[in-house]
Design an enzyme around this catalytic site. Structure first.
Site, PDB file in Angstrom:
ATOM      1  N   TYR A   1       0.825  -1.218   0.000  1.00 40.15           N
ATOM      2  CA  TYR A   1       0.000   0.000   0.000  1.00 40.15           C
ATOM      3  C   TYR A   1       0.855   1.261   0.000  1.00 40.15           C
ATOM      4  CZ  TYR A   1      -4.226  -2.682   0.053  1.00 40.15           C
ATOM      5  OH  TYR A   1      -5.233  -3.524  -0.332  1.00 40.15           O
TER       6      TYR A   1
ATOM      7  N   ARG B   1       1.311   1.777  -3.578  1.00 36.83           N
ATOM      8  CA  ARG B   1       0.067   2.259  -4.211  1.00 36.83           C
ATOM      9  C   ARG B   1      -0.127   3.752  -3.909  1.00 36.83           C
ATOM     10  NH1 ARG B   1       1.079  -1.821  -5.465  1.00 36.83           N
ATOM     11  NH2 ARG B   1       1.850  -0.475  -7.100  1.00 36.83           N
TER      12      ARG B   1
ATOM     13  N   GLN C   1     -15.604   1.819  -5.783  1.00 39.95           N
ATOM     14  CA  GLN C   1     -14.861   0.714  -5.160  1.00 39.95           C
ATOM     15  C   GLN C   1     -13.382   1.088  -5.087  1.00 39.95           C
ATOM     16  OE1 GLN C   1     -16.294  -3.284  -6.929  1.00 39.95           O
ATOM     17  NE2 GLN C   1     -17.239  -1.739  -8.197  1.00 39.95           N
TER      18      GLN C   1
ATOM     19  N   VAL D   1      -9.885   2.974  -4.104  1.00 42.63           N
ATOM     20  CA  VAL D   1      -9.339   3.557  -2.872  1.00 42.63           C
ATOM     21  C   VAL D   1      -8.513   4.796  -3.183  1.00 42.63           C
ATOM     22  CG1 VAL D   1      -9.414   1.356  -1.637  1.00 42.63           C
ATOM     23  CG2 VAL D   1      -7.329   1.971  -2.873  1.00 42.63           C
TER      24      VAL D   1
ATOM     25  N   HIS E   1     -14.764   0.586  -0.506  1.00 42.55           N
ATOM     26  CA  HIS E   1     -13.638  -0.270  -0.116  1.00 42.55           C
ATOM     27  C   HIS E   1     -12.534   0.491   0.621  1.00 42.55           C
ATOM     28  CE1 HIS E   1     -14.843  -3.421  -3.394  1.00 42.55           C
ATOM     29  NE2 HIS E   1     -15.615  -3.450  -2.334  1.00 42.55           N
TER      30      HIS E   1
ATOM     31  N   THR F   1     -16.236  -1.204 -13.907  1.00 41.29           N
ATOM     32  CA  THR F   1     -16.175  -2.270 -12.901  1.00 41.29           C
ATOM     33  C   THR F   1     -16.610  -3.584 -13.536  1.00 41.29           C
ATOM     34  OG1 THR F   1     -17.085  -3.172 -10.846  1.00 41.29           O
ATOM     35  CG2 THR F   1     -18.415  -1.487 -11.944  1.00 41.29           C
TER      36      THR F   1
ATOM     37  N   MET G   1     -17.963   8.466 -20.893  1.00 41.56           N
ATOM     38  CA  MET G   1     -18.532   9.545 -20.069  1.00 41.56           C
ATOM     39  C   MET G   1     -18.902  10.745 -20.932  1.00 41.56           C
ATOM     40  SD  MET G   1     -19.373   9.059 -17.028  1.00 41.56           S
ATOM     41  CE  MET G   1     -19.856  10.771 -16.856  1.00 41.56           C
TER      42      MET G   1
HETATM   43  P1  OAD Z   1     -11.802  -5.016 -12.015  1.00 39.05           P
HETATM   44  O1  OAD Z   1     -10.344  -5.031 -12.340  1.00 39.05           O
HETATM   45  O2  OAD Z   1     -12.428  -6.293 -11.578  1.00 39.05           O
HETATM   46  O3  OAD Z   1     -12.587  -4.510 -13.294  1.00 39.05           O
HETATM   47  C1  OAD Z   1     -12.160  -3.365 -14.003  1.00 39.05           C
HETATM   48  C2  OAD Z   1     -13.120  -3.102 -15.111  1.00 39.05           C
HETATM   49  O4  OAD Z   1     -12.677  -1.919 -15.770  1.00 39.05           O
HETATM   50  C3  OAD Z   1     -13.185  -4.214 -16.172  1.00 39.05           C
HETATM   51  O5  OAD Z   1     -14.547  -4.513 -16.470  1.00 39.05           O
HETATM   52  C4  OAD Z   1     -12.469  -3.596 -17.363  1.00 39.05           C
HETATM   53  O6  OAD Z   1     -12.994  -4.030 -18.616  1.00 39.05           O
HETATM   54  C5  OAD Z   1     -12.752  -2.118 -17.159  1.00 39.05           C
HETATM   55  N1  OAD Z   1     -11.801  -1.194 -17.804  1.00 39.05           N
HETATM   56  C6  OAD Z   1     -10.519  -1.414 -18.185  1.00 39.05           C
HETATM   57  N2  OAD Z   1      -9.984  -0.316 -18.735  1.00 39.05           N
HETATM   58  C7  OAD Z   1     -10.968   0.638 -18.716  1.00 39.05           C
HETATM   59  C8  OAD Z   1     -11.048   2.011 -19.149  1.00 39.05           C
HETATM   60  N3  OAD Z   1     -10.018   2.627 -19.711  1.00 39.05           N
HETATM   61  N4  OAD Z   1     -12.223   2.668 -18.950  1.00 39.05           N
HETATM   62  C9  OAD Z   1     -13.291   2.038 -18.373  1.00 39.05           C
HETATM   63  N5  OAD Z   1     -13.264   0.768 -17.963  1.00 39.05           N
HETATM   64  C10 OAD Z   1     -12.123   0.069 -18.127  1.00 39.05           C
HETATM   65  O7  OAD Z   1     -12.021  -3.839 -10.960  1.00 39.05           O
HETATM   66  P2  OAD Z   1     -13.245  -3.590  -9.972  1.00 39.05           P
HETATM   67  O8  OAD Z   1     -14.531  -4.053 -10.563  1.00 39.05           O
HETATM   68  O9  OAD Z   1     -13.140  -2.187  -9.522  1.00 39.05           O
HETATM   69  O10 OAD Z   1     -11.211  -4.678  -3.972  1.00 39.05           O
HETATM   70  O11 OAD Z   1     -12.834  -4.547  -8.768  1.00 39.05           O
HETATM   71  C11 OAD Z   1     -13.588  -4.558  -7.626  1.00 39.05           C
HETATM   72  C12 OAD Z   1     -12.725  -4.830  -6.422  1.00 39.05           C
HETATM   73  O12 OAD Z   1     -11.896  -5.976  -6.632  1.00 39.05           O
HETATM   74  C13 OAD Z   1     -11.742  -3.740  -6.112  1.00 39.05           C
HETATM   75  O13 OAD Z   1     -12.303  -2.658  -5.402  1.00 39.05           O
HETATM   76  C14 OAD Z   1     -10.710  -4.447  -5.287  1.00 39.05           C
HETATM   77  C15 OAD Z   1     -10.574  -5.719  -6.097  1.00 39.05           C
HETATM   78  O14 OAD Z   1     -10.103  -6.798  -5.452  1.00 39.05           O
HETATM   79  C16 OAD Z   1     -10.383  -4.528  -2.927  1.00 39.05           C
HETATM   80  O15 OAD Z   1      -9.222  -4.196  -3.037  1.00 39.05           O
HETATM   81  C17 OAD Z   1     -11.016  -4.807  -1.624  1.00 39.05           C
END
Ligand code: OAD
Length: 230
Positions: free
Chosen positions: A53, A56, A86, A88, A104, A171, A218
């Site tokens: 972290y 990060r 989600q 941080v 998160h 996400t 967006m």
């Molecule tokens: P993910 O990595 O699971 O998903 C990221 C999403 O962003 C995917 O659907 C990609 O296709 C999309 N993506 C990639 N590049 C992009 C761009 N330029 N513009 C828009 N979208 C794009 O991430 P999260 O869904 O945020 O938790 O993951 C959820 C949680 O899993 C996180 O908060 C984290 C992780 O483990 C903790 O750390 C507790």
């Protein structure tokens, strides 16, 4: 003013140079997510987690909000905007969003391992073993790890349930309970989903998909939502 709830994940910060989780084949900056983002990982190896972290935070200090974050903030001219993220990182705040719920946790906060209520803002990026709270207990990142409860979930559910419009950006909708939030949205409201790799959204009603990066998606949604007010 209508209430617009924006749900964001790692993808909204990808164009700011911060890596997503699942795009890297389950690894996050070379680590198994469960080693660095779970309560078991913390108990196994706190030094590794603190170092992870710290890196990060250093990275996030350099990162700037991108057009996607900015357009979300600019929508406050037209809507009551609540961001539920989600992520941080603090890029929504840096872009000017005034109501951000960090489901998160937050990278630039730390808290006591002995008392969840002792939460501190961090000025710099370093948190090390031996950094203690006022009660003498070790400080840990203020992050909701796998295996932990999500304290802001109820607040987020209330916001989603009372939304007039919803935008979801970047996400994978794979991590629960965050992914289940959309189920609380009223059926009849419009939902706009932006992601270059569209997650499965067949269970969501009134959905408009924008298979684009965050900034481009967006822009399209911003124009759609504000064109009638111009
Ligand atoms: P993910 O990595 O699971 O998903 C990221 C999403 O962003 C995917 O659907 C990609 O296709 C999309 N993506 C990639 N590049 C992009 C761009 N330029 N513009 C828009 N979208 C794009 O991430 P999260 O869904 O945020 O938790 O993951 C959820 C949680 O899993 C996180 O908060 C984290 C992780 O483990 C903790 O750390 C507790």
């Amino acid at each position: 003013m209508q209430k617009l709830v924006v749900l964001t994940g790692a993808g909204v910060s990808a164009e700011s140079g911060l890596k997503t989780f699942r795009d890297a084949g389950g690894l996050w900056e070379g680590h198994d997510v469960m080693d660095v983002a779970s309560i078991d990982g913390w108990h196994r190896n706190p030094a590794l987690v603190l170092d992870f972290y710290n890196q990060r935070r250093q990275q996030a200090l350099q990162a700037k909000p991108n057009r996607g974050h900015q357009l979300i903030a600019e929508l406050e001219k037209y809507f009551e905007v609540i961001v539920i993220t989600q992520n941080v990182d603090n890029l929504h705040e840096k872009a000017g969003s005034s109501a951000v719920i960090h489901l998160h946790g937050e990278l630039f906060k730390c808290r006591s391992v002995a008392d969840d209520k002792l939460i501190y803002d961090m000025d710099g990026w370093q948190l090390n073993q031996g950094d203690l709270c006022e009660k003498g207990a070790q400080l840990r990142p203020h992050i909701v790890w796998f295996g932990e409860a999500v304290p802001l979930l109820d607040r987020a559910i209330c916001e989603v349930a009372s939304a007039d419009l919803i935008i979801i950006v970047g996400t994978s909708l794979k991590v629960y309970p965050a992914a289940s939030l959309i189920q609380y949205a009223p059926d009849n409201i419009q939902k706009y989903i932006i992601d270059p790799n569209m997650p499965n959204v067949t269970h969501i009603s009134n959905v408009h998909c924008f298979e684009k990066r965050g900034s481009e998606g967006m822009k399209a949604v911003y124009e759609l939502l504000t064109s009638s007010s111009k």
